[in-house]
Design a protein around this motif. Structure first.
Motif, PDB file in Angstrom:
ATOM      1  N   GLU A 149      -2.922  66.069 -45.827  1.00 31.81           N
ATOM      2  CA  GLU A 149      -2.704  65.742 -44.489  1.00 31.81           C
ATOM      3  C   GLU A 149      -1.652  66.906 -43.666  1.00 31.81           C
ATOM      4  OE1 GLU A 149      -0.959  61.894 -44.278  1.00 31.81           O
ATOM      5  OE2 GLU A 149      -2.846  60.908 -45.213  1.00 31.81           O
ATOM      6  N   TRP A 150      -0.914  67.273 -44.187  1.00 24.37           N
ATOM      7  CA  TRP A 150      -0.092  68.240 -43.616  1.00 24.37           C
ATOM      8  C   TRP A 150      -1.055  69.733 -43.497  1.00 24.37           C
ATOM      9  CZ3 TRP A 150       4.709  68.830 -41.537  1.00 24.37           C
ATOM     10  CH2 TRP A 150       5.505  70.227 -41.336  1.00 24.37           C
ATOM     11  N   TRP A 151      -1.584  69.929 -44.415  1.00 28.38           N
ATOM     12  CA  TRP A 151      -2.550  71.366 -44.234  1.00 28.38           C
ATOM     13  C   TRP A 151      -3.521  71.286 -43.175  1.00 28.38           C
ATOM     14  CZ3 TRP A 151      -3.013  72.226 -50.514  1.00 28.38           C
ATOM     15  CH2 TRP A 151      -2.187  73.023 -50.690  1.00 28.38           C
ATOM     16  N   GLU A 152      -4.224  70.193 -42.962  1.00 24.64           N
ATOM     17  CA  GLU A 152      -5.156  69.810 -41.942  1.00 24.64           C
ATOM     18  C   GLU A 152      -4.590  69.931 -40.721  1.00 24.64           C
ATOM     19  OE1 GLU A 152      -7.225  66.242 -42.612  1.00 24.64           O
ATOM     20  OE2 GLU A 152      -8.176  66.986 -44.325  1.00 24.64           O
ATOM     21  N   ARG A 153      -3.234  69.292 -40.495  1.00 22.32           N
ATOM     22  CA  ARG A 153      -2.477  69.448 -39.155  1.00 22.32           C
ATOM     23  C   ARG A 153      -2.098  70.956 -38.953  1.00 22.32           C
ATOM     24  NH1 ARG A 153       3.462  66.826 -37.625  1.00 22.32           N
ATOM     25  NH2 ARG A 153       3.304  67.761 -35.479  1.00 22.32           N
ATOM     26  N   ILE A 154      -1.589  71.637 -39.783  1.00 19.75           N
ATOM     27  CA  ILE A 154      -0.997  72.910 -39.625  1.00 19.75           C
ATOM     28  C   ILE A 154      -1.847  74.184 -39.823  1.00 19.75           C
ATOM     29  CG2 ILE A 154       0.585  74.419 -40.680  1.00 19.75           C
ATOM     30  CD1 ILE A 154       2.032  72.135 -39.221  1.00 19.75           C
ATOM     31  N   GLY A 155      -2.948  74.240 -40.647  1.00 19.28           N
ATOM     32  CA  GLY A 155      -3.852  75.064 -40.899  1.00 19.28           C
ATOM     33  C   GLY A 155      -5.327  74.917 -40.336  1.00 19.28           C
ATOM     34  N   GLY A 156      -5.577  73.754 -40.080  1.00 16.92           N
ATOM     35  CA  GLY A 156      -7.022  73.371 -39.806  1.00 16.92           C
ATOM     36  C   GLY A 156      -7.763  72.631 -40.913  1.00 16.92           C
ATOM     37  N   MET A 157      -8.920  72.185 -40.510  1.00 20.98           N
ATOM     38  CA  MET A 157      -9.669  71.364 -41.195  1.00 20.98           C
ATOM     39  C   MET A 157     -10.112  71.784 -42.579  1.00 20.98           C
ATOM     40  SD  MET A 157      -9.682  68.226 -39.946  1.00 20.98           S
ATOM     41  CE  MET A 157     -10.908  67.289 -40.883  1.00 20.98           C
ATOM     42  N   ASN A 158     -10.426  72.998 -42.599  1.00 22.59           N
ATOM     43  CA  ASN A 158     -10.897  73.768 -43.748  1.00 22.59           C
ATOM     44  C   ASN A 158      -9.720  74.568 -44.661  1.00 22.59           C
ATOM     45  OD1 ASN A 158     -10.680  75.851 -42.131  1.00 22.59           O
ATOM     46  ND2 ASN A 158     -12.408  77.024 -43.036  1.00 22.59           N
ATOM     47  N   TYR A 159      -8.447  74.357 -44.039  1.00 21.41           N
ATOM     48  CA  TYR A 159      -7.271  75.238 -44.728  1.00 21.41           C
ATOM     49  C   TYR A 159      -7.141  74.607 -46.225  1.00 21.41           C
ATOM     50  CZ  TYR A 159      -2.698  77.223 -45.490  1.00 21.41           C
ATOM     51  OH  TYR A 159      -1.912  78.095 -46.066  1.00 21.41           O
TER      52      TYR A 159
END
Length: 230
Positions: A149-159
């Protein structure tokens, strides 16, 4: 009943720690490998990365700050049982780094030792001992969901997918990507940043380097950015 702890699954992503191997002279005295232990605001634990690239970036910045010899290592290859044996039970945590703190002017922030500052999630864990005397690290199952969830918020949906793909990269490719990331980063000391700007209107940000775009992604953590960028 479902176990609330899970071994870090191979199908998800490995966790990474940092190790410092003693020199040959130190090894002759019986000195063992060291692991990076961090203590901030009375919260301490083994510094751990969910992203191999973040771990490599951190190591390269340590080297630039004069702290040579630190390398990333898969967490399951680090003897956590030995490391934690001398630490009180309530302080046996992983300090999970999720990206890097940045100013609201898109500078990566450095502490007083000139090392990068990371958002840290204290993660309790369990050392499971098997009949054969082997120790296995187990962490709470919901930690992995939080990371995604953090990665989707910070880096975007495909991060998240990009971070997963790093597991197939060679050490040379990861080192090259980390070098590129640091070459493209602008850094500022936290004290210098505070001196240059008042606290009024500042917005804390998190930064990650996105391999697919070859650029840093900066995401405000609380409210819109209102500073002029570089």
């Amino acid at each position: 009943m479902e176990d609330q702890f899970l071994r870090p699954p191979e199908s998800s992503f490995p966790l990474w720690g940092l190790v410092h191997t003693p020199s040959r002279d130190d090894a002759d005295t019986g000195m063992q490998d060291q692991t990076f232990y961090i203590n901030i605001r009375n919260q301490g634990g083994v510094l751990t990365f969910a992203s191999a690239l973040d771990a490599e970036i951190y190591c390269q910045r340590l080297y630039a700050a004069g702290m040579q010899g630190w390398t990333r290592q898969r967490l399951e290859r680090i003897d956590l049982a030995r490391i934690m044996a001398t630490i009180p039970a309530e302080e046996r945590k992983l300090m999970l780094a999720l990206g890097f703190f940045a100013s609201d002017t898109n500078d990566l922030l450095l502490d007083s030792d000139q090392t990068l500052i990371t958002p840290l999630l204290p993660v309790p864990f369990d050392m499971h001992h098997t009949l054969h005397g082997m120790s296995q690290l187990r962490i709470k199952a919901d930690v992995l969901a939080f990371i995604h969830e953090w990665w989707e918020r910070i880096g975007g949906m495909n991060y998240s997918e990009q971070v997963h793909s790093l597991g197939n990269w060679s050490d040379i490719a990861l080192a090259k990507c980390a070098t590129e990331a640091l070459e493209k980063a602008q850094v500022v000391g936290l004290a210098q940043y505070r001196d240059a700007w008042t606290s009024i209107g500042t917005v804390e940000e998190c930064a990650v380097f996105v391999p697919e775009s070859g650029a840093w992604q900066f995401t405000p953590l609380d409210g819109p950015r209102n500073r002029l960028l570089h």
